[in-house]
Design an enzyme around this catalytic site. Structure first.
Site, PDB file in Angstrom:
ATOM      1  N   ALA A  64       0.865  -1.180   0.000  1.00 29.66           N
ATOM      2  CA  ALA A  64       0.000   0.000   0.000  1.00 29.66           C
ATOM      3  C   ALA A  64       0.900   1.227   0.000  1.00 29.66           C
ATOM      4  O   ALA A  64       2.052   1.168   0.446  1.00 29.66           O
ATOM      5  CB  ALA A  64      -0.893  -0.027   1.228  1.00 29.66           C
ATOM      6  N   GLY A 109       0.458  -5.126   0.879  1.00 28.38           N
ATOM      7  CA  GLY A 109      -0.721  -5.213   0.016  1.00 28.38           C
ATOM      8  C   GLY A 109      -0.428  -5.906  -1.306  1.00 28.38           C
ATOM      9  O   GLY A 109      -1.324  -6.486  -1.918  1.00 28.38           O
TER      10      GLY A 109
HETATM   11  N1  DAK Z   1       4.578   3.228  -0.798  1.00 28.51           N
HETATM   12  C1  DAK Z   1       4.950   4.374  -1.382  1.00 28.51           C
HETATM   13  N2  DAK Z   1       6.123   4.514  -2.047  1.00 28.51           N
HETATM   14  C2  DAK Z   1       6.919   3.430  -2.141  1.00 28.51           C
HETATM   15  C3  DAK Z   1       6.570   2.183  -1.564  1.00 28.51           C
HETATM   16  C4  DAK Z   1       5.316   2.104  -0.870  1.00 28.51           C
HETATM   17  N3  DAK Z   1       4.880   0.954  -0.333  1.00 28.51           N
HETATM   18  N4  DAK Z   1       7.558   1.307  -1.812  1.00 28.51           N
HETATM   19  C5  DAK Z   1       8.485   1.979  -2.520  1.00 28.51           C
HETATM   20  N5  DAK Z   1       8.103   3.265  -2.713  1.00 28.51           N
HETATM   21  C6  DAK Z   1       8.802   4.314  -3.437  1.00 28.51           C
HETATM   22  C7  DAK Z   1      10.005   4.818  -2.637  1.00 28.51           C
HETATM   23  O1  DAK Z   1       9.593   5.788  -1.695  1.00 28.51           O
HETATM   24  C8  DAK Z   1      10.868   5.417  -3.744  1.00 28.51           C
HETATM   25  O2  DAK Z   1      10.333   6.672  -4.103  1.00 28.51           O
HETATM   26  P1  DAK Z   1      11.336   7.918  -4.443  1.00 28.51           P
HETATM   27  O3  DAK Z   1      12.175   8.101  -3.246  1.00 28.51           O
HETATM   28  O4  DAK Z   1      12.112   7.444  -5.648  1.00 28.51           O
HETATM   29  O5  DAK Z   1      10.399   9.036  -4.748  1.00 28.51           O
HETATM   30  C9  DAK Z   1      10.623   4.461  -4.910  1.00 28.51           C
HETATM   31  O6  DAK Z   1       9.390   3.788  -4.617  1.00 28.51           O
HETATM   32  C10 DAK Z   1      11.717   3.421  -5.042  1.00 28.51           C
HETATM   33  O7  DAK Z   1      11.866   2.763  -3.795  1.00 28.51           O
HETATM   34  P2  DAK Z   1      13.271   2.625  -3.036  1.00 28.51           P
HETATM   35  O8  DAK Z   1      14.168   3.751  -3.405  1.00 28.51           O
HETATM   36  O9  DAK Z   1      12.992   2.406  -1.599  1.00 28.51           O
HETATM   37  O10 DAK Z   1      13.839   1.305  -3.717  1.00 28.51           O
HETATM   38  P3  DAK Z   1      14.835   0.250  -3.070  1.00 28.51           P
HETATM   39  O11 DAK Z   1      15.225  -0.658  -4.192  1.00 28.51           O
HETATM   40  O12 DAK Z   1      15.919   0.892  -2.284  1.00 28.51           O
HETATM   41  O13 DAK Z   1      13.945  -0.582  -2.024  1.00 28.51           O
HETATM   42  C11 DAK Z   1      11.955  -1.779  -1.281  1.00 28.51           C
HETATM   43  C12 DAK Z   1      12.853  -1.359  -2.489  1.00 28.51           C
HETATM   44  C13 DAK Z   1      10.706  -2.464  -1.857  1.00 28.51           C
HETATM   45  C14 DAK Z   1      12.726  -2.749  -0.398  1.00 28.51           C
HETATM   46  C15 DAK Z   1      11.615  -0.500  -0.468  1.00 28.51           C
HETATM   47  O14 DAK Z   1      11.083   0.487  -1.374  1.00 28.51           O
HETATM   48  C16 DAK Z   1      10.576  -0.756   0.587  1.00 28.51           C
HETATM   49  O15 DAK Z   1      10.863  -1.301   1.650  1.00 28.51           O
HETATM   50  N6  DAK Z   1       9.336  -0.321   0.327  1.00 28.51           N
HETATM   51  C17 DAK Z   1       8.262  -0.399   1.278  1.00 28.51           C
HETATM   52  C18 DAK Z   1       7.768  -1.824   1.340  1.00 28.51           C
HETATM   53  C19 DAK Z   1       6.702  -1.961   2.370  1.00 28.51           C
HETATM   54  O16 DAK Z   1       6.893  -1.709   3.575  1.00 28.51           O
HETATM   55  N7  DAK Z   1       5.548  -2.378   1.904  1.00 28.51           N
HETATM   56  C20 DAK Z   1       4.407  -2.589   2.767  1.00 28.51           C
HETATM   57  C21 DAK Z   1       3.612  -1.343   2.723  1.00 28.51           C
HETATM   58  S1  DAK Z   1       2.408  -1.410   4.012  1.00 28.51           S
HETATM   59  C22 DAK Z   1      -4.471  -1.326   6.025  1.00 28.51           C
HETATM   60  C23 DAK Z   1      -4.584  -1.440   4.670  1.00 28.51           C
HETATM   61  C24 DAK Z   1      -3.531  -1.889   3.944  1.00 28.51           C
HETATM   62  C25 DAK Z   1      -2.361  -2.199   4.577  1.00 28.51           C
HETATM   63  C26 DAK Z   1      -2.263  -2.090   5.935  1.00 28.51           C
HETATM   64  C27 DAK Z   1      -3.311  -1.670   6.659  1.00 28.51           C
HETATM   65  N8  DAK Z   1      -5.543  -0.781   6.737  1.00 28.51           N
HETATM   66  C28 DAK Z   1      -6.114   0.412   6.262  1.00 28.51           C
HETATM   67  C29 DAK Z   1      -5.850  -1.299   8.028  1.00 28.51           C
HETATM   68  C30 DAK Z   1      -1.240  -2.558   3.789  1.00 28.51           C
HETATM   69  C31 DAK Z   1      -0.058  -2.076   4.173  1.00 28.51           C
HETATM   70  C32 DAK Z   1       1.095  -2.193   3.324  1.00 28.51           C
HETATM   71  O17 DAK Z   1       1.123  -2.737   2.261  1.00 28.51           O
END
Ligand code: DAK
Length: 261
Positions: A64, A109
């Site tokens: 997300a 997500g």
């Molecule tokens: N959201 C927004 N932007 C994201 C993103 C995300 N999930 N993942 C990556 N990006 C963006 C980064 O901010 C970066 O943007 P700029 O700085 O270039 O503007 C660009 O994508 C490239 O990412 P990185 O520079 O970080 O790339 P790396 O290769 O260094 O790292 C990575 C890749 C996938 C390991 C890293 O980006 C990362 O850890 N991303 C976050 C992954 C994550 O934590 N995903 C889970 C998200 S939480 C709910 C509903 C839904 C959910 C929960 C609750 N309710 C309402 C109750 C769901 C939650 C989730 O999915």
């Protein structure tokens, strides 16, 4: 350019989450558009298989959108989770098979979205995980529910509580992914779609329904549903064609099969 693309290749729908700069993160806009696209796929009776993928090759979907979620209050969070769960359930309920073509990150997500597909193909660089606890939240699109049903409680808790990522091999051995495939995951998904299309379309959708509708239910109800759907197959031309073709030692000519376009 839309944040979710729908391309029709004959009877195969290719749905692409198209925010490569944000690693295809699921913003509220993506979820609304994805819902619309799924509705279009559902309404188009000429489609036989849906492939879901992410643009750019680095990620299927990196979760997300954290930038959008940061400002949520409780109500916005509830609405977002509700919308996400609704879209994923609608996709799961499609009568045609869905294939997730996962290249790169499928996190949070994104992992939940892949798990709502019938078949999950993992490329060599695929990385799956539920890292939500690292952000101070829990999975919200079914990750605490679908994951447990798919991989069992011990493995699900390992992933959800640590937030660690697993590669394609571990994802397959755990049951998150169906199979590991080569680098060109979309081409592999199209080949799987062709394989599915060469079978009887009615039988494929009945088989999906028998599995999906009763995966959580009791065995007795599931067996009854299987029995009824099995019997219903005998009202289709496909059953007559499929069995005649086998006995006549020729390939079956099912409507919509690849060689017939
Ligand atoms: N959201 C927004 N932007 C994201 C993103 C995300 N999930 N993942 C990556 N990006 C963006 C980064 O901010 C970066 O943007 P700029 O700085 O270039 O503007 C660009 O994508 C490239 O990412 P990185 O520079 O970080 O790339 P790396 O290769 O260094 O790292 C990575 C890749 C996938 C390991 C890293 O980006 C990362 O850890 N991303 C976050 C992954 C994550 O934590 N995903 C889970 C998200 S939480 C709910 C509903 C839904 C959910 C929960 C609750 N309710 C309402 C109750 C769901 C939650 C989730 O999915």
């Amino acid at each position: 350019m839309s944040v979710v693309l729908l391309e029709r290749r004959g009877p195969v729908a290719i749905v692409t989450i198209n925010r490569p700069k944000a690693l295809n993160a699921l913003s509220p806009e993506v979820m609304v558009r994805l819902g619309e696209v799924i509705a279009e796929v559902e309404a188009d009776r000429s489609l036989r298989v849906m492939i879901l993928t992410g643009a750019g090759g680095k990620a299927f979907v990196a979760g997300a959108d954290i930038a959008e979620m940061r400002g949520f209050d409780i109500l916005a969070a509830e609405r977002f989770a509700e919308e996400g769960q609704r879209v994923l359930s609608r996709m799961e309920g499609l009568s045609i098979p869905t294939i997730a073509a996962v290249s790169g990150f499928a996190l949070g997500g994104g992992c939940e979205l892949a798990m709502a597909c019938d078949i999950v193909l993992a490329g060599p660089r695929a990385r799956f995980g539920q890292p939500e606890v690292k952000l101070g939240v829990i999975p919200g699109f079914g990750g605490t529910q679908r994951l447990v049903r798919r991989v069992g409680q011990a493995r699900a808790l390992d992933l959800v509580l640590t937030g660690r990522m697993v590669g394609a091999d571990e994802a397959v051995s755990m049951g998150i992914a169906s199979r590991k495939v080569g680098e060109d995951v979309l081409a592999e998904a199209l080949a799987v779609a062709d394989e599915i299309r060469s079978a009887g379309g009615v039988a494929v959708s009945f088989a999906k329904r028998a599995v999906q509708d009763h995966a959580d239910g009791d065995l007795k109800a599931g067996l009854a549903a299987e029995r009824h759907l099995f019997a219903l197959c005998f009202a289709s031309e496909e059953q007559a064609e499929g069995m005649s073709a086998f006995l006549e030692k020729r390939p079956a000519a099912f409507a919509g099969a690849p060689d017939q376009g």
